[in-house]
Every structure is written in C-alpha cells, then in structure tokens.
Design a protein around this motif. Structure first.
Motif, PDB file in Angstrom:
ATOM      1  N   UNK A   1       0.856  -1.190   0.000  1.00 25.50           N
ATOM      2  CA  UNK A   1       0.000   0.000   0.000  1.00 25.50           C
ATOM      3  C   UNK A   1       0.892   1.240   0.000  1.00 25.50           C
ATOM      4  N   UNK A   2       0.524   2.260  -0.786  1.00 28.73           N
ATOM      5  CA  UNK A   2       1.297   3.509  -0.754  1.00 28.73           C
ATOM      6  C   UNK A   2       1.212   4.115   0.647  1.00 28.73           C
ATOM      7  N   UNK A   3       2.226   4.863   1.025  1.00 33.67           N
ATOM      8  CA  UNK A   3       2.246   5.448   2.375  1.00 33.67           C
ATOM      9  C   UNK A   3       1.028   6.336   2.609  1.00 33.67           C
ATOM     10  N   UNK A   4       0.684   7.176   1.633  1.00 32.36           N
ATOM     11  CA  UNK A   4      -0.441   8.110   1.816  1.00 32.36           C
ATOM     12  C   UNK A   4      -1.763   7.360   1.970  1.00 32.36           C
ATOM     13  N   UNK A   5      -2.010   6.366   1.096  1.00 26.73           N
ATOM     14  CA  UNK A   5      -3.286   5.642   1.219  1.00 26.73           C
ATOM     15  C   UNK A   5      -3.313   4.806   2.502  1.00 26.73           C
ATOM     16  N   UNK A   6      -2.141   4.348   2.951  1.00 24.98           N
ATOM     17  CA  UNK A   6      -2.066   3.609   4.225  1.00 24.98           C
ATOM     18  C   UNK A   6      -2.370   4.531   5.406  1.00 24.98           C
ATOM     19  N   UNK A   7      -1.813   5.753   5.348  1.00 27.10           N
ATOM     20  CA  UNK A   7      -2.083   6.712   6.438  1.00 27.10           C
ATOM     21  C   UNK A   7      -3.577   7.039   6.509  1.00 27.10           C
ATOM     22  N   UNK A   8      -4.197   7.196   5.341  1.00 27.21           N
ATOM     23  CA  UNK A   8      -5.632   7.489   5.319  1.00 27.21           C
ATOM     24  C   UNK A   8      -6.424   6.301   5.857  1.00 27.21           C
ATOM     25  N   UNK A   9      -6.013   5.082   5.476  1.00 28.94           N
ATOM     26  CA  UNK A   9      -6.685   3.877   5.985  1.00 28.94           C
ATOM     27  C   UNK A   9      -6.508   3.765   7.496  1.00 28.94           C
ATOM     28  N   UNK A  10      -5.282   4.058   7.973  1.00 28.44           N
ATOM     29  CA  UNK A  10      -5.017   4.009   9.425  1.00 28.44           C
ATOM     30  C   UNK A  10      -5.870   5.032  10.173  1.00 28.44           C
ATOM     31  N   UNK A  11      -6.159   6.161   9.489  1.00 29.62           N
ATOM     32  CA  UNK A  11      -6.990   7.199  10.117  1.00 29.62           C
ATOM     33  C   UNK A  11      -8.471   6.846  10.034  1.00 29.62           C
ATOM     34  N   UNK A  12      -8.776   5.690   9.431  1.00 29.99           N
ATOM     35  CA  UNK A  12     -10.166   5.234   9.386  1.00 29.99           C
ATOM     36  C   UNK A  12     -10.935   5.625   8.144  1.00 29.99           C
ATOM     37  N   UNK A  13     -10.265   6.278   7.174  1.00 23.51           N
ATOM     38  CA  UNK A  13     -10.957   6.674   5.940  1.00 23.51           C
ATOM     39  C   UNK A  13     -11.384   5.430   5.157  1.00 23.51           C
ATOM     40  N   UNK A  14     -12.484   5.555   4.444  1.00 25.08           N
ATOM     41  CA  UNK A  14     -13.082   4.431   3.714  1.00 25.08           C
ATOM     42  C   UNK A  14     -12.786   4.591   2.222  1.00 25.08           C
ATOM     43  N   UNK A  15     -12.071   3.613   1.630  1.00 27.10           N
ATOM     44  CA  UNK A  15     -11.762   3.697   0.199  1.00 27.10           C
ATOM     45  C   UNK A  15     -12.925   3.149  -0.624  1.00 27.10           C
ATOM     46  N   UNK A  16     -13.487   4.007  -1.477  1.00 24.56           N
ATOM     47  CA  UNK A  16     -14.620   3.612  -2.321  1.00 24.56           C
ATOM     48  C   UNK A  16     -14.160   2.973  -3.626  1.00 24.56           C
ATOM     49  N   UNK A  17     -12.926   3.289  -4.040  1.00 22.80           N
ATOM     50  CA  UNK A  17     -12.415   2.758  -5.300  1.00 22.80           C
ATOM     51  C   UNK A  17     -11.323   3.638  -5.856  1.00 22.80           C
ATOM     52  N   UNK A  18     -10.876   3.292  -7.075  1.00 22.27           N
ATOM     53  CA  UNK A  18      -9.780   4.017  -7.731  1.00 22.27           C
ATOM     54  C   UNK A  18     -10.347   4.943  -8.808  1.00 22.27           C
ATOM     55  N   UNK A  19      -9.694   6.102  -8.941  1.00 21.08           N
ATOM     56  CA  UNK A  19     -10.228   7.161  -9.800  1.00 21.08           C
ATOM     57  C   UNK A  19      -9.431   7.337 -11.087  1.00 21.08           C
TER      58      UNK A  19
END
Length: 495
Positions: free
Chosen positions: A103-121
C-alpha cells in the motif's frame, strides 16, 4: 438524513460523532451515487466490499470514542496510488493486471486514520495530461455543462477523475497528485478546492512516479476546511521516501481563523498574460479586493523568471519521466507483448512499450530521452535546472521581503470541451499549466479555491501560493478568500 454523499468531510465527521449517521450509511450513499454516475467515468475500479468492511470497522472505532478526524469518511483514491490487492494501473495499458502487494504510504495513512476507500479514480496516463484524455479507461467527464449545451467538458488533468467525483458528490473527498498543476487545475475547472503541499510534506512512496523532483500528493475536497482535515492525515515523515521532510504536522484545521489582518498578499505582474480572458482578469482583481477587504495588504511583486517556467518544466519533467518509465519493460509485472518466433529481449521491450504506452507518454519519454542524451544534456537539461534555481530564488526574494502569500489565477480559462484541444498541437494543451508549474519547480505549497463562474456558468478558480512548510497559514488565507467569495454553485445532475 438523505443525500449523505453531498456532505463534506467536516459535516460528515461531526454527524458521525453525534451518532446522527453511521459510516456504513455514508458509504452506501456514495456507492449508490457512484453506480448511477458511470457516464462521468470517474471511478474506474470500484471496491464496494473493501468500502463496507472499512465502514463497519470505522463505526466500531467511533463507538469506542477513539477516532481521528478522517474516521468513517468515504473517499476516492487516484489510480496513481498503489493499493494492496486492488488494480493500480496509473491509467496505462502497460500496467494492465498489476495488483500491488503493498500500500502507498499516503493511502495507508488514510486507511489508518479510518478513511473508507470507495475505489480508484480515473486520471491521465502516468499523470501526463491536462484534460484526462490520455487514460486507458477513456476520458473522465466533468459534471459541469456550459449553459444548455450538451458538449462534454474536461474535468482537467491529470487528477480528472478525482475532481469529477468530488464535484459530482460521488465521494466526500479524493486524493490527487500534482506535478505541474494536476491538483489545482482540475479543482479550478470543477469548482472544488485542491491543495498541493510543499514538496516533501507527503510521502511519495508507493505512488507511481512521473517526475520525482516535482510530484506531490494532496487532497481534493469540497471546501478549505475539508482540505485542512484531509491534508493533516496525508502528511508526515516517511523513512521509505528520502525526500520526505522530518517535520511535525500541525493541526491545520485549528489554524483556520479567517483572520488575515496585516498579511501581505503579492500580485505578480508577470502573470498578466497576453490574451488572458477578461473574466479571468476580473476574477483576479475581485479576489485581490476580497482579501484587501478582509484586512490584508495587497502589494505588487515581480517574479522575473516566470516566462521561462513552462519551457524549463517541459524539459525537466519529461527527462525525469523517461528515467522513471524505463522500468516498464514487460519483464516482471504488467503487460507483456506477444512475441514472434525468434524475437529476443530487445524486441520484447520495444513491442511491449509500443503497445503499452499511449501517444502522450511516448511523446514525453522521447522528449526526455532526447534532452538527456550526450550531445544535448548541457544545452537542455542542465540549462533548465539552472532556470529552475532562478525561479525558486524569485519566490525566496519575494517571501524574504515580507510577502505572506501570492494571489494568481489558477488557470488561463474555464474548462474546455473534450476533444477541443487537438493532438496536432500539444503545446496548446501544455499552456494550461502556465500559472501552476512555477509552484512545482520551486517546491512551494499552492491551493486553488473556487471563486466565481464565467458567462457560460462554468467555475473559475484562484490560486494562492504560500511559503514553504507554511500550509497552515496558506489554508487560513484560502479560508478567508473562500468566505469572501461565497462560491456555492453545483453542477446540475444530467448523468
């Protein structure tokens, strides 16, 4: 609450904390909106299972009372960010079938912060483009229309899918990347907010590289407060990225006071371009007046090397791209061309790259390889690097003289129609970056704020450029500008 997908990050966060809504409800509302918006071609890899799983986990976390600001908020991730087990193609045929094991660091940080990934843009291939017309997935389409005209408009590029999705309320916010304006230009075209932080503020690890000395990730959101919330979650030192800055990340949202009394805002005379539309000129003047009314001092400044920024950028960025894209050879991952009897490794490289890279990527790789070649290295690449140093010094001198931020237009026009910029003259497309590339060359933070509509009813944005590492102050100035501009227009739903 209905239309939960129309909420911003701050509103949704507050509603989650009060128990008025759950992350699962927010996520389901966004997933429904995404499924109804295929005409925009914004989401290219949908991940509803991952989204609902993360939403349930976020709801549990919120109930436990220990939840960061981004917890439970549904967002989209640009296809340039590697996401574990999910296709990460950088909108290129050459990365067909590539599902990273990390996982990229930025998307991992967002996931760790509880953000919900809806998909890729959706995005321009390898982030090379200003209109999202170079994608292997096809064009991303803006939710905006000109008056009663049915012509499809560009959402800008390269983060066109991110801009379209946020403007159309398919997600609460999205990640973007900015190498020469790829967050700020699409934000301006679609009436949303986009910030490119200082180079080194967000880790580049796990983001597919275009030009390593220019690329920077940032948030694309519905307003400035949301940008502050999301930026804080995305920032931070990363030992895996040697250019990542070891600096504390402030609470950007807490810095949004709206008080800019006594701030010095510079207006660079070099940004007054020949042939600039009167509407852009007026918007810029109005923006300066708004900041003045809020208590800021408006001063004229000079950035004398601005006119060399575009040519320098279009030497440096393709040079770095030709080096970065050399790794796509069909050997280890991604697409490999069908080989004929007797073909060797050279033929495999040639055929794979000819099939896998689109025209714009091929053009930039060839330009980059040319300027790095033995006879031209000094004439082009080294000269462009020297110009870059001069551009950086222009900004340093202005900030040393006490200027706090610089106000410019974000783009030279409103959004244009898909297909209106012909491939016959790529330079016309490159001119879209005229106000944004200087910020990348100098490594500075820049933000685009929607500030008005043109006569056809399309959004126009203003750009604020800040001191290095001073995103908090820049966001506060942008907050004051946003409050004064009062931009609330939304595209009518036609899709």
């Amino acid at each position: 609450m209905s239309d939960l997908n129309k909420l911003g990050l701050a509103e949704a966060r507050d509603a989650l904390r009060k128990g008025e809504v759950t992350s699962v409800e927010l996520t389901e509302s966004c997933l429904k909106a995404i499924d109804e918006a295929d005409a925009l071609n914004a989401f290219v890899h949908k991940t509803p299972e991952i989204a609902l799983e993360r939403a349930k986990a976020a709801d549990d976390r919120i109930k436990g009372g220990e939840a960061p600001s981004m917890c439970g908020l549904p967002i989209g991730i640009k296809d340039l960010f590697c996401t574990k087990g999910v296709p990460s193609q950088a909108a290129s045929k050459i990365l067909e079938g590539f599902k990273p094991e990390y996982e990229s660091t930025v998307s991992q940080q967002l996931a760790d912060a509880g953000a919900v990934m809806l998909g890729k843009l959706n995005m321009d291939e390898f982030a090379m483009g200003s209109s999202n017309e170079t994608s292997v997935y096809g064009n991303a389409v803006s939710p905006w229309r000109r008056g009663n005209d049915d012509a499809q408009l560009t959402p800008g590029g390269s983060s066109g899918g991110s801009a379209s999705a946020v403007a159309a309320d398919l997600c609460l916010a999205a990640t973007g990347t900015d190498t020469g304006g790829s967050i700020r230009q699409p934000a301006a075209f679609t009436g949303i907010t986009g910030i490119k932080p200082t180079y080194g503020r967000c880790s580049r690890w796990g983001i597919v590289a275009f030009a390593s000395s220019l690329d920077q990730a940032g948030p694309m959101t519905k307003n400035v407060r949301d940008a502050a919330i999301m930026l804080e979650a995305m920032c931070g030192h990363d030992p895996k990225d040697s250019t990542s800055a070891e600096l504390a990340v402030p609470n950007f949202e807490a810095m949004l006071t709206g008080d800019i009394k006594g701030k010095k805002i510079g207006i660079p005379k070099e940004y007054r371009m020949d042939g600039m539309p009167a509407e852009i000129e007026k918007l810029w003047a109005d923006g300066a007046e708004m900041l003045k009314a809020a208590g800021a001092e408006i001063v004229d400044i000079s950035l004398p090397h601005t006119k060399y920024a575009l040519p320098a950028y279009y030497v440096i960025a393709p040079a770095e791209a030709s080096s970065n894209l050399a790794r796509y050879d069909g050997v280890r991952y991604g697409r490999r061309a069908q080989l004929a009897q007797g073909d060797g490794i050279t033929e495999m490289y040639e055929k794979t790259r000819a099939e896998g890279f689109g025209h714009e990527v091929q053009r930039r790789v060839m330009v980059g390889t040319y300027v790095l070649s033995a006879g031209f290295y000094d004439a082009y690449y080294n000269r462009a690097r020297r110009v870059r140093s001069l551009i950086k010094k222009d900004f340093e001198d202005v900030f040393a003289a006490g200027v706090d931020a610089i106000l410019t237009p974000a783009t030279p026009s409103a959004a244009f129609g898909l297909g209106e910029m012909t491939e016959a003259d790529p330079v016309q497309m490159y001119l879209n970056d005229v106000f944004t590339v200087t910020v990348n060359l100098a490594g500075l933070p820049g933000i685009s704020v929607p500030a008005g509509l043109d006569k056809q009813g399309l959004p126009l944005g203003l750009q604020l450029i800040g001191r290095p590492w001073d995103e908090g102050d820049l966001l506060n100035t942008a907050y004051a500008l946003e409050s004064a501009a009062g931009f609330v227009a939304k595209p009518g739903i036609w899709w």
